[in-house]
Design a protein around this motif. Sequence first.
Motif, PDB file in Angstrom:
ATOM      1  N   VAL A  61       5.333   8.438   4.693  1.00 41.28           N
ATOM      2  CA  VAL A  61       4.580   7.310   4.147  1.00 41.28           C
ATOM      3  C   VAL A  61       5.415   6.041   4.228  1.00 41.28           C
ATOM      4  CG1 VAL A  61       3.463   6.344   2.095  1.00 41.28           C
ATOM      5  CG2 VAL A  61       3.235   8.784   2.615  1.00 41.28           C
ATOM      6  N   LYS A  62       6.702   6.152   3.902  1.00 44.38           N
ATOM      7  CA  LYS A  62       7.596   4.989   3.959  1.00 44.38           C
ATOM      8  C   LYS A  62       7.664   4.409   5.367  1.00 44.38           C
ATOM      9  CE  LYS A  62      11.550   5.888   1.954  1.00 44.38           C
ATOM     10  NZ  LYS A  62      12.670   6.695   1.387  1.00 44.38           N
ATOM     11  N   GLN A  63       7.642   5.270   6.369  1.00 47.78           N
ATOM     12  CA  GLN A  63       7.650   4.786   7.754  1.00 47.78           C
ATOM     13  C   GLN A  63       6.420   3.945   8.058  1.00 47.78           C
ATOM     14  OE1 GLN A  63       8.074   8.214  10.304  1.00 47.78           O
ATOM     15  NE2 GLN A  63      10.060   8.792   9.437  1.00 47.78           N
ATOM     16  N   GLN A  64       5.281   4.343   7.482  1.00 46.52           N
ATOM     17  CA  GLN A  64       4.036   3.617   7.727  1.00 46.52           C
ATOM     18  C   GLN A  64       3.983   2.280   6.976  1.00 46.52           C
ATOM     19  OE1 GLN A  64       1.870   4.593   9.945  1.00 46.52           O
ATOM     20  NE2 GLN A  64       2.805   6.591  10.323  1.00 46.52           N
ATOM     21  N   LEU A  65       4.830   2.132   5.966  1.00 41.18           N
ATOM     22  CA  LEU A  65       4.811   0.907   5.163  1.00 41.18           C
ATOM     23  C   LEU A  65       5.907  -0.084   5.527  1.00 41.18           C
ATOM     24  CD1 LEU A  65       4.096   2.315   1.571  1.00 41.18           C
ATOM     25  CD2 LEU A  65       2.473   1.649   3.357  1.00 41.18           C
ATOM     26  N   GLU A  66       6.687   0.225   6.545  1.00 35.51           N
ATOM     27  CA  GLU A  66       7.812  -0.633   6.895  1.00 35.51           C
ATOM     28  C   GLU A  66       7.396  -2.057   7.251  1.00 35.51           C
ATOM     29  OE1 GLU A  66       9.927   1.412   9.944  1.00 35.51           O
ATOM     30  OE2 GLU A  66      10.996   2.747   8.548  1.00 35.51           O
ATOM     31  N   ASP A  67       6.195  -2.222   7.825  1.00 35.37           N
ATOM     32  CA  ASP A  67       5.732  -3.557   8.225  1.00 35.37           C
ATOM     33  C   ASP A  67       4.607  -4.055   7.328  1.00 35.37           C
ATOM     34  OD1 ASP A  67       3.851  -1.739   9.051  1.00 35.37           O
ATOM     35  OD2 ASP A  67       3.444  -2.710  10.976  1.00 35.37           O
ATOM     36  N   VAL A  68       4.534  -3.531   6.113  1.00 35.06           N
ATOM     37  CA  VAL A  68       3.457  -3.864   5.191  1.00 35.06           C
ATOM     38  C   VAL A  68       4.034  -4.471   3.918  1.00 35.06           C
ATOM     39  CG1 VAL A  68       1.592  -2.912   3.765  1.00 35.06           C
ATOM     40  CG2 VAL A  68       1.943  -2.062   6.092  1.00 35.06           C
ATOM     41  N   ASP A  69       3.413  -5.544   3.424  1.00 37.92           N
ATOM     42  CA  ASP A  69       3.885  -6.209   2.210  1.00 37.92           C
ATOM     43  C   ASP A  69       3.146  -5.749   0.958  1.00 37.92           C
ATOM     44  OD1 ASP A  69       5.739  -7.962   3.545  1.00 37.92           O
ATOM     45  OD2 ASP A  69       4.018  -9.097   4.271  1.00 37.92           O
ATOM     46  N   LEU A  70       1.961  -5.203   1.130  1.00 33.90           N
ATOM     47  CA  LEU A  70       1.151  -4.814  -0.033  1.00 33.90           C
ATOM     48  C   LEU A  70       0.186  -3.709   0.361  1.00 33.90           C
ATOM     49  CD1 LEU A  70      -0.512  -7.062  -2.691  1.00 33.90           C
ATOM     50  CD2 LEU A  70      -1.977  -5.532  -1.370  1.00 33.90           C
ATOM     51  N   VAL A  71      -0.033  -2.787  -0.564  1.00 33.27           N
ATOM     52  CA  VAL A  71      -1.005  -1.706  -0.384  1.00 33.27           C
ATOM     53  C   VAL A  71      -2.048  -1.778  -1.488  1.00 33.27           C
ATOM     54  CG1 VAL A  71      -1.340   0.805  -0.549  1.00 33.27           C
ATOM     55  CG2 VAL A  71       0.576  -0.107   0.766  1.00 33.27           C
ATOM     56  N   ILE A  72      -3.328  -1.627  -1.108  1.00 38.64           N
ATOM     57  CA  ILE A  72      -4.390  -1.362  -2.082  1.00 38.64           C
ATOM     58  C   ILE A  72      -4.799   0.092  -1.894  1.00 38.64           C
ATOM     59  CG2 ILE A  72      -6.674  -1.930  -2.957  1.00 38.64           C
ATOM     60  CD1 ILE A  72      -6.487  -4.637  -1.673  1.00 38.64           C
ATOM     61  N   ASN A  73      -4.563   0.895  -2.894  1.00 41.47           N
ATOM     62  CA  ASN A  73      -4.927   2.307  -2.833  1.00 41.47           C
ATOM     63  C   ASN A  73      -6.358   2.478  -3.336  1.00 41.47           C
ATOM     64  OD1 ASN A  73      -5.062   5.078  -2.833  1.00 41.47           O
ATOM     65  ND2 ASN A  73      -3.663   5.357  -4.562  1.00 41.47           N
ATOM     66  N   CYS A  74      -7.243   2.965  -2.465  1.00 42.59           N
ATOM     67  CA  CYS A  74      -8.642   3.216  -2.821  1.00 42.59           C
ATOM     68  C   CYS A  74      -8.980   4.696  -2.735  1.00 42.59           C
ATOM     69  CB  CYS A  74      -9.575   2.435  -1.886  1.00 42.59           C
ATOM     70  SG  CYS A  74      -9.267   0.673  -1.826  1.00 42.59           S
ATOM     71  N   ALA A  75      -7.975   5.533  -2.562  1.00 43.38           N
ATOM     72  CA  ALA A  75      -8.193   6.957  -2.316  1.00 43.38           C
ATOM     73  C   ALA A  75      -8.085   7.753  -3.608  1.00 43.38           C
ATOM     74  CB  ALA A  75      -7.200   7.472  -1.284  1.00 43.38           C
ATOM     75  N   GLY A  76      -9.208   8.118  -4.160  1.00 42.78           N
ATOM     76  CA  GLY A  76      -9.202   8.955  -5.353  1.00 42.78           C
ATOM     77  C   GLY A  76      -9.349  10.429  -4.981  1.00 42.78           C
ATOM     78  N   PRO A  77      -9.112  11.343  -5.935  1.00 45.30           N
ATOM     79  CA  PRO A  77      -8.643  11.026  -7.280  1.00 45.30           C
ATOM     80  C   PRO A  77      -7.213  10.498  -7.249  1.00 45.30           C
ATOM     81  CG  PRO A  77      -8.678  13.399  -6.958  1.00 45.30           C
ATOM     82  CD  PRO A  77      -9.315  12.794  -5.746  1.00 45.30           C
ATOM     83  N   PHE A  78      -6.973   9.449  -8.009  1.00 42.89           N
ATOM     84  CA  PHE A  78      -5.686   8.770  -7.979  1.00 42.89           C
ATOM     85  C   PHE A  78      -4.589   9.609  -8.615  1.00 42.89           C
ATOM     86  CE2 PHE A  78      -8.999   5.667  -7.525  1.00 42.89           C
ATOM     87  CZ  PHE A  78      -8.531   4.864  -6.500  1.00 42.89           C
ATOM     88  N   SER A  79      -4.983  10.624  -9.372  1.00 40.36           N
ATOM     89  CA  SER A  79      -3.993  11.554  -9.912  1.00 40.36           C
ATOM     90  C   SER A  79      -3.231  12.245  -8.789  1.00 40.36           C
ATOM     91  CB  SER A  79      -4.682  12.595 -10.793  1.00 40.36           C
ATOM     92  OG  SER A  79      -5.686  13.289 -10.065  1.00 40.36           O
ATOM     93  N   GLN A  80      -3.814  12.276  -7.590  1.00 38.99           N
ATOM     94  CA  GLN A  80      -3.171  12.915  -6.445  1.00 38.99           C
ATOM     95  C   GLN A  80      -2.530  11.918  -5.488  1.00 38.99           C
ATOM     96  OE1 GLN A  80      -5.922  15.602  -4.512  1.00 38.99           O
ATOM     97  NE2 GLN A  80      -6.722  16.356  -6.463  1.00 38.99           N
ATOM     98  N   THR A  81      -2.999  10.683  -5.481  1.00 43.25           N
ATOM     99  CA  THR A  81      -2.534   9.725  -4.463  1.00 43.25           C
ATOM    100  C   THR A  81      -1.619   8.632  -5.004  1.00 43.25           C
ATOM    101  OG1 THR A  81      -4.486   8.298  -4.732  1.00 43.25           O
ATOM    102  CG2 THR A  81      -4.636  10.095  -3.118  1.00 43.25           C
ATOM    103  N   ALA A  82      -1.716   8.303  -6.295  1.00 45.83           N
ATOM    104  CA  ALA A  82      -0.970   7.154  -6.807  1.00 45.83           C
ATOM    105  C   ALA A  82       0.542   7.380  -6.773  1.00 45.83           C
ATOM    106  CB  ALA A  82      -1.419   6.826  -8.231  1.00 45.83           C
ATOM    107  N   ALA A  83       1.001   8.526  -7.260  1.00 43.29           N
ATOM    108  CA  ALA A  83       2.443   8.746  -7.371  1.00 43.29           C
ATOM    109  C   ALA A  83       3.169   8.664  -6.027  1.00 43.29           C
ATOM    110  CB  ALA A  83       2.728  10.077  -8.061  1.00 43.29           C
ATOM    111  N   PRO A  84       2.713   9.372  -4.975  1.00 44.62           N
ATOM    112  CA  PRO A  84       3.443   9.260  -3.708  1.00 44.62           C
ATOM    113  C   PRO A  84       3.405   7.856  -3.120  1.00 44.62           C
ATOM    114  CG  PRO A  84       1.432  10.564  -3.428  1.00 44.62           C
ATOM    115  CD  PRO A  84       1.643  10.384  -4.890  1.00 44.62           C
ATOM    116  N   LEU A  85       2.283   7.156  -3.271  1.00 44.70           N
ATOM    117  CA  LEU A  85       2.211   5.797  -2.735  1.00 44.70           C
ATOM    118  C   LEU A  85       3.083   4.839  -3.535  1.00 44.70           C
ATOM    119  CD1 LEU A  85      -1.488   5.205  -1.584  1.00 44.70           C
ATOM    120  CD2 LEU A  85       0.597   4.822  -0.241  1.00 44.70           C
ATOM    121  N   ILE A  86       3.077   4.968  -4.861  1.00 46.69           N
ATOM    122  CA  ILE A  86       3.919   4.095  -5.677  1.00 46.69           C
ATOM    123  C   ILE A  86       5.393   4.317  -5.351  1.00 46.69           C
ATOM    124  CG2 ILE A  86       4.758   3.699  -8.031  1.00 46.69           C
ATOM    125  CD1 ILE A  86       1.858   3.995  -8.983  1.00 46.69           C
ATOM    126  N   GLN A  87       5.797   5.584  -5.218  1.00 44.51           N
ATOM    127  CA  GLN A  87       7.195   5.858  -4.906  1.00 44.51           C
ATOM    128  C   GLN A  87       7.574   5.279  -3.544  1.00 44.51           C
ATOM    129  OE1 GLN A  87       9.620   7.448  -7.041  1.00 44.51           O
ATOM    130  NE2 GLN A  87      10.698   6.213  -5.518  1.00 44.51           N
TER     131      GLN A  87
END
Length: 345
Positions: A61-87
């Motif tokens: 995931v970090k490799q995919q965000l190297e050229d990104v300044d901001l993410v909007i997470n719309c993928a629920g349930p967020f109980s499964q997606t928020a933690a890895p994206l936030i980290q």
Amino acid sequence: MALRWLIYGAYGYSGKLIAHQAKKRGYQPILAGRNEDTLEPVARHLNFQYKAFSLDSIDKVKQQLEDVDLVINCAGPFSQTAAPLIQACIDTKTHYLDITGEIDVFEYAHSMDKAAREAGIVICPGVGFDVIPTDCIAARLNAQMPEAEHLALGFDSGSRMSRGTAKTSIERLGRGGAARINGQITDVPHAWHSRWIDFGNGEKYAMTIPWGDVSTAYYTTEIPNIEVYIPASPRSVKKMRRMNWFRWVFNLRWVQAKLKKKLESQPAGPEEKERKNNPTYVWGEITDAKGNKKSMRVKVKNGYSLTAEGAVELAVHTLSQKQSGGFYTPSRLYGAKLLDQFTIQ
């Protein structure tokens, strides 16, 4: 400045609405999601770049965000997606926003405040209908009565829930409701409290629900006692209270899977005409130790339309304004004036 941002879960119902809103405003975010076969047609239709990747490996995931300044997470349930994206966002110094309404996700995001401050990034969950309008009303009421000890919020809309929202609601059924009591989030029975409320379109019977403001409104206002209400008939309230006797059944995986499967035959969410014809009435009431009260009512756009517009507005605001790193609620990030953009006279 060039706005380099990414919408994860861009082929879901709300993700598509946000992507179309970005296009309407002249922005070109990168679209992303787990399933390339579903993602590619959406990106092609909007003429946006896309990245297909899962959240199974934070390093990837970090490799995919190297050229990104901001993410909007719309993928629920967020109980499964928020933690890895936030980290991953903390490690890559990428701002993180999402459209969750899940109390546990808000609490997790808040727990990452120190890490976000050290990374110099904004973490702001709930940049949609959950919880923009209620959060802004809480802030405005608190400014009028800073010594308040109780806050009640609520909303009323005739709009249908999206499939994603309904699935998330199913996951909460087994735990019951939630309220903040003396500063602590507490599990309470379904329909714990009920009362008559005029949300702005006539008085209606209403019951408490485990809405995101039970978490976020406390960080906005520091009011120790918070409840959130929606309209429900007396019959529905009785039904929900009876459910408390056997709500543990809804924690069984096969029961949740069966309920979620039933939702697959339903539309992804309300169509544009339904959204236009179903605004949302939002209400708040604040009370101090002496029993003094102040209330506020506003009519805003349909919740899903508000989510699309609010997510884009807060993404652009975060990228275009210098922000100190840390955890934010929408009204703390933008100001309670954000509500005015969605108010209908």
